[in-house]
Every structure is written in C-alpha cells, then in structure tokens.
Design an enzyme around this catalytic site. Sequence first.
Site, PDB file in Angstrom:
ATOM      1  N   LYS A   2       0.305   3.461  -2.895  1.00 49.66           N
ATOM      2  CA  LYS A   2      -0.847   4.371  -2.944  1.00 49.66           C
ATOM      3  C   LYS A   2      -0.406   5.826  -2.989  1.00 49.66           C
ATOM      4  O   LYS A   2      -1.171   6.701  -3.405  1.00 49.66           O
ATOM      5  CB  LYS A   2      -1.764   4.142  -1.744  1.00 49.66           C
ATOM      6  CG  LYS A   2      -2.594   2.857  -1.796  1.00 49.66           C
ATOM      7  CD  LYS A   2      -3.501   2.757  -0.574  1.00 49.66           C
ATOM      8  CE  LYS A   2      -4.540   1.648  -0.710  1.00 49.66           C
ATOM      9  NZ  LYS A   2      -4.000   0.296  -0.521  1.00 49.66           N
TER      10      LYS A   2
ATOM     11  N   SER B 115       0.801  -1.226   0.000  1.00 52.39           N
ATOM     12  CA  SER B 115       0.000   0.000   0.000  1.00 52.39           C
ATOM     13  C   SER B 115       0.832   1.274   0.000  1.00 52.39           C
ATOM     14  O   SER B 115       0.275   2.363  -0.160  1.00 52.39           O
ATOM     15  CB  SER B 115      -0.938   0.014   1.213  1.00 52.39           C
ATOM     16  OG  SER B 115      -2.015  -0.870   1.021  1.00 52.39           O
TER      17      SER B 115
ATOM     18  N   SER C 232      -6.517   3.668   3.964  1.00 57.16           N
ATOM     19  CA  SER C 232      -5.816   2.806   3.002  1.00 57.16           C
ATOM     20  C   SER C 232      -6.806   2.058   2.114  1.00 57.16           C
ATOM     21  O   SER C 232      -6.641   0.874   1.815  1.00 57.16           O
ATOM     22  CB  SER C 232      -4.901   1.801   3.726  1.00 57.16           C
ATOM     23  OG  SER C 232      -3.956   1.262   2.844  1.00 57.16           O
TER      24      SER C 232
END
Length: 400
Positions: free
Chosen positions: A60, A57, A117
Amino acid sequence: MFRHLILDISAIVTLVLLAAAPAHAFDTRASSAYVLDVTTGTVILEKNADTPLPPASMSKLMTVNMLFEALADGRVTLSTPFGVSDRAANMGGSTMFLTRGDRPTVEDLLQGIIVQSGNDACVAVAEGLAGTEDAFARMMTDRARDMGLENSSFGNSSGWPHPLQRMSMKDLALLSRHLIVDFPDYYRYFSQTEYHYKDRAPDNRFNRNPLLSLGIGADGLKTGHTQEAGYGLVGSAKQGDRRIVFVISGMTSEKERAEEAEAIVNWAFRQFTMKTTVKAGERVAEAPVWLGSSDVVGLVPAEDVNLLIPAGQRDGMVATINWTGPIPAPIAQGQELAQMVISRDGLSDTVIPLYAEQGVGNAGYTKRLTAAAGKVITLVMGGDTPPPAVVPGATSSATN
C-alpha cells in the site's frame, strides 16, 4: 583509467576515529529483512533483501506514493473528492467502510489507507487516478522501475494476494526513504494512531503499527499480513539526529512481529553511533592538474561527512580516493572531480563526492611550451606516450 590514493582517513582529517571490530550482528527471526540508516545511507542489516516476495499490505506504500506524487504535481489537493465504485465498496479484508455514493477526500483516503489499511480506500484511489485498478497497477509497476525498485511489480493497489504482487525488502525500504525524505508535509499521517471515516468502524480505527506508542521514536510506516506472506512491517524511527528504516517479513504472529521490530530498533540505535569525520570544505587530498596555473587542486566534500560507527570500534577505517587524472585545466571551483569510498568491516561502503577546493586556470605560455617540448623529446627517443606524470588518464598509486 583511474588514479587512486589509499590512505587512513584519520590521518587525512587529523581526527581520532573510533573504529575496528564490527558491531554485534543482529540474528533476526524474520525470513527476510533490511535495515537502512537513512541519515548516513548505511545498510546495517540484509537478509534475503533482494528476493521479490508477497508484500501484503506493505505494498500500500506504493499506492500512497502515487497519491503523494499527485498532490505534489497539483493534480489533486487534500480536499479533492473521489468517488466510490461498487468494486471499492465491496472490497473485503481490512476497510475504512466506504459505501457506494460516498465522496471521501484525498485526505480521508490517505488516512483510510495508512491508519486503517483500507482495501476499499486503495481501490478508490486507483480508480480516481487511473480509471481502473488494473491500469493503476501497471502505473505502479512502471513508476517502481523509474524509481529503481528493481524487484517490484503490482497486480493491484491494496496488496491483496496476486501473482504479480511482489516486492523485495530492499525495495520497500527505498520506497519508504523516498516517502520520508521527499514528502515531509504528508509523512505525518504515518504517525497518526487512529482514524475512522464518518465515525464508522469503531473496531478498525487504530493504526496497526505496534511501535508508535512505545516512545522509541517510531513514526511509521505500514504493517502487512496474509497467509502467504506471514506478518511483516515496514517501520521507521528517529532518535536524535539519526533515522532508520527497517523491513521485516515472514513473522509467524503479530506478537512476534512486534517483538522483532522493537528489538531491531533498539539494536540499530544502541549498536551504532554517528560521527562527523570530515567537515564540509575540509581538504582531504590533492589531485594533479594537467597544464594548469597550479600543479595540484585540493579535493573537498561539499557537506559534512557523517559516518556510522559500530559500537566498540577502535581502528581500521580506510578511505580510497579515485579520480581520472591528471585533471586538465581549467577547473572551476566546486567542480566535481573525485570520489572518496570509505570502507568499514561489516558495513556497506560509503561513497562521498569530492569537489575542487579552488579554481585552477590554464597554464601560462612557458609552462605549456615546456610540456609540449617534453612530449616531443619523448617521441624522438622512441616512446609512444609522454611520461605518466604529465598525461591525462595515466594510472599510478600512492599510499600514505
């Protein structure tokens, strides 16, 4: 060809600089790591930092960057609504619990990505900006190349495991610096500790960054975890006038990640101090001028030169000043003429551009005639070039 002058910086600026033994190295448990002092541009820790790895993540951040750039370009505003497709609504893993038919705003989605997230939020952003997530992933990869992120590629917007989803720790740090420096109005979302869209998902409303509540200046950026990548964190902290960005990856648990991240922040601020070694506009050297109204021109930095000094240093900082010269007149005040490269044991070099302290006009007729006569005499005596002292591009060195 470069003329160069090697000298002790303390002699140039008549300051007593603390310098010498390198700071105690940090023996990180992370399989890969990178620590950057943003304020001075100094890399203070590298470990497998250029290796492309699954970023989970943490990738991101690139999706967030694409949305920040759309905001900066005026293509969207914080209140622009985005649609939610079946694909977005059906995303697994961490989500902000979007459902088909929701119309979250850009601000909702930013908070959903940064705080929660949300994989669903990432897909909604990808489809809203590029039509499809595949097209968005290609845009992310192209943009990364443009930004100089040489070891990054993307197969999706969320960091979901994918063979193309790779980033190096250095690239993640450079991307983070970009988000902090170039988007100060939006960076504030990274320090937000909780958010839940329409009061949904009360159990997934808290920011996963373990440092935000510790009072050590941490204010971002993003955690990541997959079975393949392990536990990772891109973090930033600011104490006083200094800011650092750090990236760690390959940790074995949330607890280990939190402990390692806090230890790195404490080490980075306690083992190094920042000192102004040269003031803006202060002359650090002189360069020879070719056929100018003056024989030399002063070289000065445009801004204060702030250097990171490892704790306990005493001596040993050296500056090398390079220029192509003699420099032909005319020279404008403020014209970039040289570079000062500052070297310290155990740290990356710092490169400072130097500029003309004052303008230098063309030499008068008599001086030009004398120089021309000197060239003729040299040729008559059998030489094929005039003396190095009067020829642009000559090479020599001096030590102070």
